[in-house]
Motif scaffolding. Structure first.
Motif, PDB file in Angstrom:
ATOM      1  N   HIS A  56       0.826  -1.208   0.000  1.00  0.00           N
ATOM      2  CA  HIS A  56       0.000   0.000   0.000  1.00  0.00           C
ATOM      3  C   HIS A  56       0.866   1.266   0.000  1.00  0.00           C
ATOM      4  N   GLN A  57       1.967   1.221   0.725  1.00  0.00           N
ATOM      5  CA  GLN A  57       2.868   2.369   0.757  1.00  0.00           C
ATOM      6  C   GLN A  57       3.453   2.636  -0.635  1.00  0.00           C
ATOM      7  N   ARG A  58       3.881   1.543  -1.316  1.00  0.00           N
ATOM      8  CA  ARG A  58       4.410   1.710  -2.676  1.00  0.00           C
ATOM      9  C   ARG A  58       3.340   2.230  -3.625  1.00  0.00           C
ATOM     10  N   LEU A  59       2.121   1.716  -3.505  1.00  0.00           N
ATOM     11  CA  LEU A  59       1.036   2.164  -4.374  1.00  0.00           C
ATOM     12  C   LEU A  59       0.697   3.631  -4.114  1.00  0.00           C
ATOM     13  N   ASP A  60       0.713   4.033  -2.849  1.00  0.00           N
ATOM     14  CA  ASP A  60       0.458   5.444  -2.530  1.00  0.00           C
ATOM     15  C   ASP A  60       1.536   6.331  -3.130  1.00  0.00           C
ATOM     16  N   ALA A  61       2.790   5.888  -3.066  1.00  0.00           N
ATOM     17  CA  ALA A  61       3.886   6.656  -3.651  1.00  0.00           C
ATOM     18  C   ALA A  61       3.717   6.754  -5.170  1.00  0.00           C
ATOM     19  N   GLN A  62       3.299   5.664  -5.794  1.00  0.00           N
ATOM     20  CA  GLN A  62       3.055   5.703  -7.240  1.00  0.00           C
ATOM     21  C   GLN A  62       1.910   6.642  -7.569  1.00  0.00           C
ATOM     22  N   ASP A  63       0.855   6.617  -6.737  1.00  0.00           N
ATOM     23  CA  ASP A  63      -0.275   7.530  -6.967  1.00  0.00           C
ATOM     24  C   ASP A  63       0.173   8.979  -6.880  1.00  0.00           C
ATOM     25  N   GLU A  64       1.013   9.284  -5.890  1.00  0.00           N
ATOM     26  CA  GLU A  64       1.509  10.654  -5.752  1.00  0.00           C
ATOM     27  C   GLU A  64       2.346  11.053  -6.970  1.00  0.00           C
ATOM     28  N   THR A  65       3.183  10.140  -7.438  1.00  0.00           N
ATOM     29  CA  THR A  65       4.002  10.413  -8.623  1.00  0.00           C
ATOM     30  C   THR A  65       3.128  10.638  -9.850  1.00  0.00           C
ATOM     31  N   LEU A  66       2.137   9.798 -10.020  1.00  0.00           N
ATOM     32  CA  LEU A  66       1.225   9.954 -11.161  1.00  0.00           C
ATOM     33  C   LEU A  66       0.452  11.259 -11.069  1.00  0.00           C
ATOM     34  N   ALA A  67       0.012  11.620  -9.872  1.00  0.00           N
ATOM     35  CA  ALA A  67      -0.724  12.874  -9.706  1.00  0.00           C
ATOM     36  C   ALA A  67       0.176  14.067 -10.031  1.00  0.00           C
ATOM     37  N   ALA A  68       1.428  14.005  -9.586  1.00  0.00           N
ATOM     38  CA  ALA A  68       2.369  15.093  -9.890  1.00  0.00           C
ATOM     39  C   ALA A  68       2.621  15.172 -11.389  1.00  0.00           C
ATOM     40  N   ASN A  69       2.806  14.046 -12.032  1.00  0.00           N
ATOM     41  CA  ASN A  69       3.023  14.024 -13.487  1.00  0.00           C
ATOM     42  C   ASN A  69       1.792  14.542 -14.222  1.00  0.00           C
ATOM     43  N   HIS A  70       0.620  14.161 -13.750  1.00  0.00           N
ATOM     44  CA  HIS A  70      -0.614  14.628 -14.373  1.00  0.00           C
ATOM     45  C   HIS A  70      -0.725  16.152 -14.253  1.00  0.00           C
ATOM     46  N   ALA A  71      -0.366  16.658 -13.076  1.00  0.00           N
ATOM     47  CA  ALA A  71      -0.409  18.113 -12.890  1.00  0.00           C
ATOM     48  C   ALA A  71       0.560  18.806 -13.833  1.00  0.00           C
ATOM     49  N   LYS A  72       1.749  18.249 -14.016  1.00  0.00           N
ATOM     50  CA  LYS A  72       2.734  18.841 -14.937  1.00  0.00           C
ATOM     51  C   LYS A  72       2.218  18.818 -16.376  1.00  0.00           C
ATOM     52  N   VAL A  73       1.646  17.681 -16.763  1.00  0.00           N
ATOM     53  CA  VAL A  73       1.119  17.556 -18.128  1.00  0.00           C
ATOM     54  C   VAL A  73      -0.019  18.544 -18.334  1.00  0.00           C
ATOM     55  N   THR A  74      -0.891  18.686 -17.349  1.00  0.00           N
ATOM     56  CA  THR A  74      -2.003  19.629 -17.449  1.00  0.00           C
ATOM     57  C   THR A  74      -1.475  21.052 -17.568  1.00  0.00           C
ATOM     58  N   GLU A  75      -0.460  21.382 -16.778  1.00  0.00           N
ATOM     59  CA  GLU A  75       0.132  22.720 -16.839  1.00  0.00           C
ATOM     60  C   GLU A  75       0.752  22.991 -18.211  1.00  0.00           C
ATOM     61  N   ILE A  76       1.488  22.023 -18.729  1.00  0.00           N
ATOM     62  CA  ILE A  76       2.105  22.176 -20.043  1.00  0.00           C
ATOM     63  C   ILE A  76       1.028  22.318 -21.120  1.00  0.00           C
ATOM     64  N   HIS A  77      -0.012  21.536 -21.011  1.00  0.00           N
ATOM     65  CA  HIS A  77      -1.110  21.606 -21.983  1.00  0.00           C
ATOM     66  C   HIS A  77      -1.776  22.977 -21.953  1.00  0.00           C
ATOM     67  N   GLN A  78      -1.988  23.498 -20.762  1.00  0.00           N
ATOM     68  CA  GLN A  78      -2.600  24.830 -20.652  1.00  0.00           C
ATOM     69  C   GLN A  78      -1.685  25.891 -21.245  1.00  0.00           C
ATOM     70  N   GLN A  79      -0.376  25.770 -21.015  1.00  0.00           N
ATOM     71  CA  GLN A  79       0.564  26.727 -21.585  1.00  0.00           C
ATOM     72  C   GLN A  79       0.549  26.677 -23.106  1.00  0.00           C
ATOM     73  N   LEU A  80       0.425  25.492 -23.654  1.00  0.00           N
ATOM     74  CA  LEU A  80       0.426  25.347 -25.109  1.00  0.00           C
ATOM     75  C   LEU A  80      -0.878  25.847 -25.727  1.00  0.00           C
ATOM     76  N   THR A  81      -1.965  25.717 -25.016  1.00  0.00           N
ATOM     77  CA  THR A  81      -3.262  26.129 -25.583  1.00  0.00           C
ATOM     78  C   THR A  81      -3.529  27.616 -25.374  1.00  0.00           C
ATOM     79  N   ASP A  82      -2.781  28.256 -24.491  1.00  0.00           N
ATOM     80  CA  ASP A  82      -2.990  29.699 -24.262  1.00  0.00           C
ATOM     81  C   ASP A  82      -2.401  30.534 -25.339  1.00  0.00           C
TER      82      ASP A  82
END
Length: 87
Positions: free
Chosen positions: A61-87
């Motif tokens: 569960h600890q490893r899965l939580d760490a993976q979830d946090e990593t995925l959430a951080a990556n998703h936030a970065k991708v969303t930010e980059i996407h917003q920058q490109l669409t602006d």
């Protein structure tokens, strides 16, 4: 190889049935003593196995939580980059 183990196990079970069924007077005391000796061992092994399983589950569960946090951080970065490109 597996067939040999199965055959050996069946032979031992058959011997147990024979000894307990037809020679109880000879083996009864030893069987009773073995139950007395084995019961605490069985309980201790069960508790240790349960503790190991719970520890392993917590680690997973600890490893899965760490993976979830990593995925959430990556998703936030991708969303930010996407917003920058669409602006």
């Amino acid at each position: 190889m597996r067939a040999r183990w199965i055959a050996a196990a069946l032979l031992l079970v058959a011997l147990d049935v024979y000894l307990i069924g037809w020679h109880w007077q000879d083996v009864g005391g030893n069987v009773e003593a073995q139950f007395i000796i084995s019961t605490p061992q069985f309980i201790a092994l069960h508790l240790l196995a349960k503790r190991r399983a719970e520890r392993h589950q917590a680690e997973v569960h600890q490893r899965l939580d760490a993976q979830d946090e990593t995925l959430a951080a990556n998703h936030a970065k991708v969303t930010e980059i996407h917003q920058q490109l669409t602006d």
